[in-house]
Motif scaffolding. Structure first.
Motif, mmCIF file in Angstrom:
data_model
loop_
_atom_site.group_PDB
_atom_site.id
_atom_site.type_symbol
_atom_site.label_atom_id
_atom_site.label_comp_id
_atom_site.label_asym_id
_atom_site.label_seq_id
_atom_site.Cartn_x
_atom_site.Cartn_y
_atom_site.Cartn_z
ATOM 1 N N TYR A 131 -1.602 10.628 -4.200
ATOM 2 C CA TYR A 131 -1.426 9.636 -3.146
ATOM 3 C C TYR A 131 -2.717 9.598 -2.334
ATOM 4 O O TYR A 131 -3.490 10.570 -2.318
ATOM 5 N N ARG A 140 4.086 0.486 -3.267
ATOM 6 C CA ARG A 140 3.688 0.244 -4.656
ATOM 7 C C ARG A 140 2.428 1.008 -5.052
ATOM 8 O O ARG A 140 2.255 1.324 -6.243
ATOM 9 N N TYR A 141 1.563 1.318 -4.072
ATOM 10 C CA TYR A 141 0.352 2.069 -4.407
ATOM 11 C C TYR A 141 0.520 3.563 -4.145
ATOM 12 O O TYR A 141 0.410 4.374 -5.070
ATOM 13 N N TYR A 158 0.810 -1.214 0.000
ATOM 14 C CA TYR A 158 0.000 0.000 0.000
ATOM 15 C C TYR A 158 0.846 1.268 0.000
ATOM 16 O O TYR A 158 0.635 2.166 -0.824
ATOM 17 N N LYS A 173 -1.584 -1.302 -13.435
ATOM 18 C CA LYS A 173 -1.604 -0.200 -14.398
ATOM 19 C C LYS A 173 -0.768 -0.480 -15.631
ATOM 20 O O LYS A 173 -1.138 -0.138 -16.732
ATOM 21 N N ILE A 187 -7.986 -4.812 -7.482
ATOM 22 C CA ILE A 187 -7.101 -3.768 -7.987
ATOM 23 C C ILE A 187 -6.915 -4.005 -9.484
ATOM 24 O O ILE A 187 -7.304 -5.055 -10.011
ATOM 25 N N LYS A 229 1.886 4.281 -7.475
ATOM 26 C CA LYS A 229 0.637 4.040 -8.191
ATOM 27 C C LYS A 229 0.838 3.020 -9.329
ATOM 28 O O LYS A 229 0.470 3.248 -10.483
ATOM 29 N N GLU A 269 -9.477 1.596 -1.530
ATOM 30 C CA GLU A 269 -8.423 2.502 -1.082
ATOM 31 C C GLU A 269 -8.576 2.794 0.414
ATOM 32 O O GLU A 269 -7.587 2.763 1.170
ATOM 33 N N PHE A 328 -0.687 0.329 -9.525
ATOM 34 C CA PHE A 328 -2.002 -0.230 -9.823
ATOM 35 C C PHE A 328 -3.052 0.733 -9.291
ATOM 36 O O PHE A 328 -2.747 1.663 -8.532
ATOM 37 N N THR A 329 -4.281 0.535 -9.712
ATOM 38 C CA THR A 329 -5.377 1.385 -9.266
ATOM 39 C C THR A 329 -6.375 0.558 -8.469
ATOM 40 O O THR A 329 -6.396 -0.676 -8.550
ATOM 41 N N ASP A 337 -5.412 -8.541 -8.575
ATOM 42 C CA ASP A 337 -5.743 -8.073 -9.918
ATOM 43 C C ASP A 337 -6.730 -9.031 -10.587
ATOM 44 O O ASP A 337 -7.721 -8.594 -11.188
ATOM 45 N N ILE A 350 -0.430 -9.352 -5.319
ATOM 46 C CA ILE A 350 -0.939 -8.324 -6.228
ATOM 47 C C ILE A 350 -1.565 -8.967 -7.460
ATOM 48 O O ILE A 350 -2.636 -8.541 -7.930
#
Length: 252
Positions: free
Chosen positions: A114, A24-25, A21, A240, A237, A29, A38, A31-32, A232, A228
């Motif tokens: 962010y 990598r997020y 989180y 991206k 998630i 970012k 979130e 991935f979304t 996905d 992840i």
């Protein structure tokens, strides 16, 4: 046995939320996710990190600075400018607090994109939150510890997030091998990555900062990427950007 199970669970859940989180997020970012997930993972990160919870915003800004100024004097946590891991942690703590309080001009250019939850971030930084989580850890040990030495694990619980950061930033820029010449000291510390869930493939990550799988060679296993990938596939998630094997061969 309950104490050791609790320690291992806290260590790896805190580590997972930091790499998944915060890193990598929030920072990259890679991935979304929708607003529900979130918020869910924001709260999950707070619960898992507890007394050492790190603000996604402050973490993201420090990490973006780390990439932009890797192993220079502007790097907020390079081991090249600290005599030991503890002094590096202390320096990072001071910069983190300045960034958290919006009192660090060098971080301003990295602002934006962010996750934010202002009320939770403010509460997490209070003594009530920090000491409250610490008290829960102590009470658990009082209830279940069966030997005096188990209490020596408590400081790790209190500082879990910064300890993970120290392992990655000290080890990943001091020890190991390099797949790429990144014009810095980033290295892949494969022997210690069981303590870092893929984070110690620092050399790979600095070369390919948007690649969600930190492993590049066939034998470099990134455990966090496996989770992840599953998230996905479950449409929780959405990754991206996928770097193809052909592009990696060109990059290598």
């Amino acid at each position: 046995m309950p104490v050791l199970i609790f320690f291992v669970a806290h260590y790896y859940l805190s580590l997972f939320t930091q790499t998944f989180y915060l890193h990598r997020y929030a920072a990259h970012k890679m991935f979304t996710m929708n607003k529900f997930w979130e918020k869910f993972f924001f709260l999950f990160t707070y619960v898992c990190q507890g007394s050492s919870f790190l603000s996604p915003r402050a973490y993201a800004l420090l990490h973006r600075m780390h990439h932009a100024y890797s192993d220079t004097e502007m790097d907020p946590h390079s081991p090249l400018f600290s005599s030991n891991a503890f002094s590096m942690m202390w320096k990072t703590k001071n910069i983190y607090n300045d960034v958290l309080n919006r009192n660090y001009a060098a971080a301003e250019r990295f602002e934006g994109d962010y996750p934010e939850w202002v009320s939770l971030e403010r509460f997490s930084a209070t003594a009530v939150s920090r000491i409250g989580w610490g008290a829960l850890y102590v009470l658990f040990y009082v209830q279940f510890a069966t030997a005096w030495w188990m209490y020596l694990l408590l400081p790790i619980h209190f500082l879990m997030g910064p300890i993970h950061g120290a392992i990655v930033n000290w080890g990943g820029h001091k020890y190991g091998y390099q797949n790429f010449d990144n014009h810095d000291h980033s290295k892949n510390t494969l022997a210690l990555d069981f303590l870092a869930f893929g984070e110690l493939f620092q050399n790979n990550h600095h070369k390919l900062p948007m690649r969600v799988n930190f492993g590049v060679k066939w034998w470099e296993f990134d455990p966090t990427y496996s989770v992840i990938w599953m998230l996905d596939k479950a449409h929780i998630i959405k990754i991206k950007r996928k770097v193809t094997a052909q592009k990696l061969r060109v990059a290598a």
